[in-house]
Design a protein around this motif. Structure first.
Motif, PDB file in Angstrom:
ATOM      1  N   ARG A 151      11.810  37.828  10.131  1.00 20.30           N
ATOM      2  CA  ARG A 151      10.751  35.945  10.150  1.00 20.30           C
ATOM      3  C   ARG A 151      10.363  36.253  11.062  1.00 20.30           C
ATOM      4  O   ARG A 151       9.030  35.407  11.038  1.00 20.30           O
ATOM      5  N   GLU A 183      12.494  34.544   0.128  1.00 21.54           N
ATOM      6  CA  GLU A 183      11.018  34.822   0.822  1.00 21.54           C
ATOM      7  C   GLU A 183       9.970  33.527   0.321  1.00 21.54           C
ATOM      8  O   GLU A 183       9.181  32.809   1.741  1.00 21.54           O
ATOM      9  N   LEU A 212      10.348  40.307   2.902  1.00 26.45           N
ATOM     10  CA  LEU A 212      11.304  39.889   3.321  1.00 26.45           C
ATOM     11  C   LEU A 212      11.913  41.607   2.797  1.00 26.45           C
ATOM     12  O   LEU A 212      12.128  41.715   1.450  1.00 26.45           O
ATOM     13  N   SER A 216       7.019  38.355  10.883  1.00 27.24           N
ATOM     14  CA  SER A 216       6.270  37.468   9.835  1.00 27.24           C
ATOM     15  C   SER A 216       5.196  36.746  10.482  1.00 27.24           C
ATOM     16  O   SER A 216       3.993  35.883  10.279  1.00 27.24           O
ATOM     17  N   VAL A 242       4.942  35.876   2.157  1.00 30.65           N
ATOM     18  CA  VAL A 242       6.054  36.551   3.624  1.00 30.65           C
ATOM     19  C   VAL A 242       7.253  37.666   3.036  1.00 30.65           C
ATOM     20  O   VAL A 242       7.997  38.056   1.872  1.00 30.65           O
ATOM     21  N   LEU A 245      10.699  31.185  13.960  1.00 27.89           N
ATOM     22  CA  LEU A 245       9.347  30.802  12.936  1.00 27.89           C
ATOM     23  C   LEU A 245       8.597  29.935  13.301  1.00 27.89           C
ATOM     24  O   LEU A 245       7.335  30.331  14.140  1.00 27.89           O
ATOM     25  N   SER A 249      15.994  29.615  11.796  1.00 30.29           N
ATOM     26  CA  SER A 249      15.123  29.414  11.104  1.00 30.29           C
ATOM     27  C   SER A 249      13.526  29.388  11.290  1.00 30.29           C
ATOM     28  O   SER A 249      12.730  29.917  12.003  1.00 30.29           O
ATOM     29  N   VAL A 254      10.767  30.606   3.944  1.00 30.48           N
ATOM     30  CA  VAL A 254      10.342  30.988   5.007  1.00 30.48           C
ATOM     31  C   VAL A 254       8.715  30.857   4.281  1.00 30.48           C
ATOM     32  O   VAL A 254       8.405  30.143   5.878  1.00 30.48           O
TER      33      VAL A 254
END
Length: 686
Positions: A259, A289, A282, A262, A280, A540, A536, A292
């Motif tokens: 994460r 994905e 993963l 990316s 993304v 990000l 998360s 995210v």
């Protein structure tokens, strides 16, 4: 690229370096979901099932769409898989899912020609579509090079003509690790080589009057990826093109690492208004994905609404060129800043600890914690042993703790620096390893400072103030740079540009604050209170905001403030951002592909197995690839590679050299560890 060319290009890869403005691209029709122009930034992912498993692929595609995917990509390594795309599409439509399908093609032009008659879009990799990748170094004359291009044109033109006939879109997707021998021989393993690899195919398409193109420049190294996309935009504009951009960091990995990596790559480009679709990658289930990617993208819908003034409206498929750029405001950076090459901003070393050639430092706020319990130091990477009454450092141990106006009732680790608000610092009896944090006014009027390290907090706009003009500068000074701006990264970047213009070499700790209750500007926590969700989001958003500065060499330290997120998460996020930007290495790096229908083993299980035995090898880069398409090429700069080469068969690589071929999967990890040991790169785990 020569110096004069760089000076002309600086700041020209986006509309503005100081405020958010989305770069308008040509609209491309992909089924019923157009991309580019004024359309939203689209979300996509790729199936991991065997393409011949029709039911499995359909079911997984449905889960992906339900998770937010607007395009679904499916591998077609041969003609039989390409033909089966028709049945997959038929069953999806029968179940009410009209999602556009994308066929993923690598080495097989004939499969691409079949797929282009069935799906809404095909993806080709110019590094291995009708080109060669044998890791041969060949010196091409200009005539020989042109001859190779003509040979490729003959193989590529039939696909373009089929796409024109059937209204099929195409993504020309360059990957850093799979540049052809021809490109490598002339341009090397560089962003410029990536761009030229795509441009050759784009020019062929335009020769054939085909413009339904989307372009990508993927790498597992976010720094390389960012530089390549920027250079691509510059090159496109110079040649009168404005094709939509597909953004992605390839082989990003899983969990927190995937994460953060990316977000550093994708987020940096989104901040500059680039990008029309996001994937993304993963090493997780593909339906993981899309959420995210959605979280990364949704900030910019809000950003567009908040930006003052009307955004440039796309006029059909009008090309944006230097001849009609008048609606754009370009803010050029100083001539010392080159957005296509990494160069750390030059500063002095303050207290021989921060700035200069030192790695970026990490600051952690512990002021709200229980300062009577030495166990809280575990969140900062210092493990306290009551029996021995001592601390053990982890690989991710912070460099500073901010204690504000609070005093701990226990002894802190002997090498850990403490930051106190200036008025509290004045009252400390023992100031060893303790440093003051000033406001601008406090620092200007202070008569009692430390000769070692003085930190002054400010905002980007302060650089134009009278107070800043009267600052007494010496080599003990370090700035702590905050921002209240919605487009905070650009706000802070503009401060660095100003610093360069003024010739100031003061080290800067970049601080970003996220939360509901703190009045530090807009909050990212705009809905939901779930801890995992907040974790998360923090990963990000902080990776975007701080990573975008670090990939350009700006920042001598980072300070993340997020009261509602676990302190341990803040620490790991900070070090993860430094790792992803290659600014400071504190752990093993895994370059693992997200899996697809070509994968020859369970990537998620295998990645965790390899991680469990090698995660202590700080600084080592290990590629974990499901098939030969993604390895060894896509491992890019990995030190070692673990690549599927057949059913239950693994080939091990040292760099891009295969050292053990087709060995049993049951023994492959032990064999890999043996190679690492033979090279002297193994250390025993404590």
């Amino acid at each position: 690229m020569n110096t004069d060319a760089v000076k002309l290009l600086q700041g020209r890869y986006c509309n503005s370096l100081t405020e958010y403005s989305r770069f308008v691209t040509r609209e491309v029709n992909i089924g019923d979901v157009p991309m580019g122009g004024n359309n939203p930034i689209r979300i996509q992912s790729m199936t991991t099932t065997d393409t011949m498993d029709t039911i499995g692929t359909v079911e997984q595609s449905i889960r992906m769409v339900d998770a937010g995917c607007e395009y679904v990509r499916i591998t077609a390594p041969s003609i039989k898989e390409a033909k089966n795309l028709a049945e997959i599409k038929k069953q999806l439509r029968a179940r009410g899912y009209n999602v556009p399908l994308v066929a993923d093609i690598h080495f097989t032009p004939n499969a691409a020609e079949v797929a282009a008659r069935i799906v809404e879009k095909v993806r080709v990799n110019p590094g291995n579509y009708a080109d060669k990748k044998k890791f041969d170094q060949i010196d091409y004359t200009d005539l020989e090079y042109q001859g190779e291009l003509e040979r490729i044109y003959q193989k590529f033109a039939p696909l373009v003509n089929i796409c024109k006939e059937y209204g099929t879109a195409m993504r020309i997707g360059t990957n850093h690790g799979s540049l052809s021998d021809r490109i490598m021989s002339r341009y090397g393993d560089t962003p410029q080589g990536m761009v030229e690899s795509a441009m050759e195919f784009m020019r062929m398409c335009e020769t054939l009057n085909y413009y339904n193109l989307v372009i990508s420049m993927k790498s597992s190294n976010p720094q390389v990826m960012v530089q390549a996309y920027r250079l691509l935009v510059e090159t496109m504009v110079a040649e009168g093109m404005n094709y939509p951009l597909h953004l992605g960091v390839t082989e990003a990995g899983d969990g927190e690492d995937g994460r953060i990596k990316s977000a550093v790559g994708i987020g940096t480009l989104l901040e500059d208004g680039l990008g029309d679709t996001v994937r993304v990658s993963l090493t997780e289930e593909p339906e993981a994905e899309a959420p995210v990617a959605i979280e990364l993208v949704k900030r910019y819908s809000l950003r567009e609404k908040e930006v003052k003034g009307e955004r440039l409206k796309a006029k059909g498929n009008e090309i944006i060129t230097d001849k009609n750029l008048s609606p754009f405001t370009f803010h050029l950076s100083p001539q010392t800043h080159n957005p296509y090459e990494y160069k750390k901003r030059h500063t002095y070393e303050a207290n021989a600890f921060i700035g200069g050639h030192m790695v970026p430092r990490v600051v952690l706020d512990l002021s709200m914690k229980n300062l009577k319990d030495p166990g809280i130091m575990a969140d900062a990477g210092y493990i306290y042993s009551p029996l021995l009454d001592k601390y053990n450092m982890a690989e991710q141990s912070v460099d500073f703790v901010y204690l504000a106006d609070e005093l701990p009732s226990f002894n802190l680790p002997g090498n850990l620096k403490q930051i106190y608000n200036y008025q509290t610092w004045l009252k400390l009896v023992d100031k060893t390893l303790c440093h003051p944090l000033f406001t601008l006014k406090e620092y200007i009027g202070a008569t009692n400072k430390t000769s070692a390290l003085n930190l002054v907090k400010l905002f980007p706009e302060d650089i134009d103030s009278e107070e800043f003009g009267s600052l007494p500068f010496d080599n003990s000074l370090v700035f702590v740079l905050e921002t209240n701006a919605l487009h905070g990264m650009a706000d802070q970047r503009h401060f660095f540009f100003k610093m360069e213009e003024l010739g100031l070499e003061v080290p800067v700790i970049v601080k970003r604050s996220y939360g509901f209750e703190k009045d530090h500007g807009p909050s990212i926590m705009d809905h939901g209170r779930n801890t995992t969700d907040l974790t998360s989001k923090l990963q990000l958003y902080a990776a975007t905001d701080l990573g975008a500065l670090l990939v350009d060499g700006f920042g001598d330290g980072i300070w993340i403030e997020a009261p509602e997120v676990d302190t341990k998460v803040i620490t790991s996020t900070a070090f993860g951002i430094l790792q992803a930007t290659r600014s400071r290495i504190s752990k093993t790096e895994y370059i693992s592909c997200p899996s697809c229908g070509r994968t020859l083993f369970d990537l998620m299980i295998t990645t965790q197995m390899i991680r469990s035995r090698t995660s202590h090898l700080k600084g080592l880069k290990i590629g974990i690839m499901g098939c030969i398409v993604n390895g060894p090429g896509e491992m890019a700069d990995a030190d070692y590679g673990y690549v599927g080469s057949g059913t239950d068969k693994i080939t091990l690589y040292r760099g891009k050299e295969a050292v053990k071929k087709n060995i049993s999967a049951a023994n492959a990890l032990d064999e890999l560890i043996g190679i690492i040991k033979d090279d002297g790169n193994w250390v025993e785990q404590e």
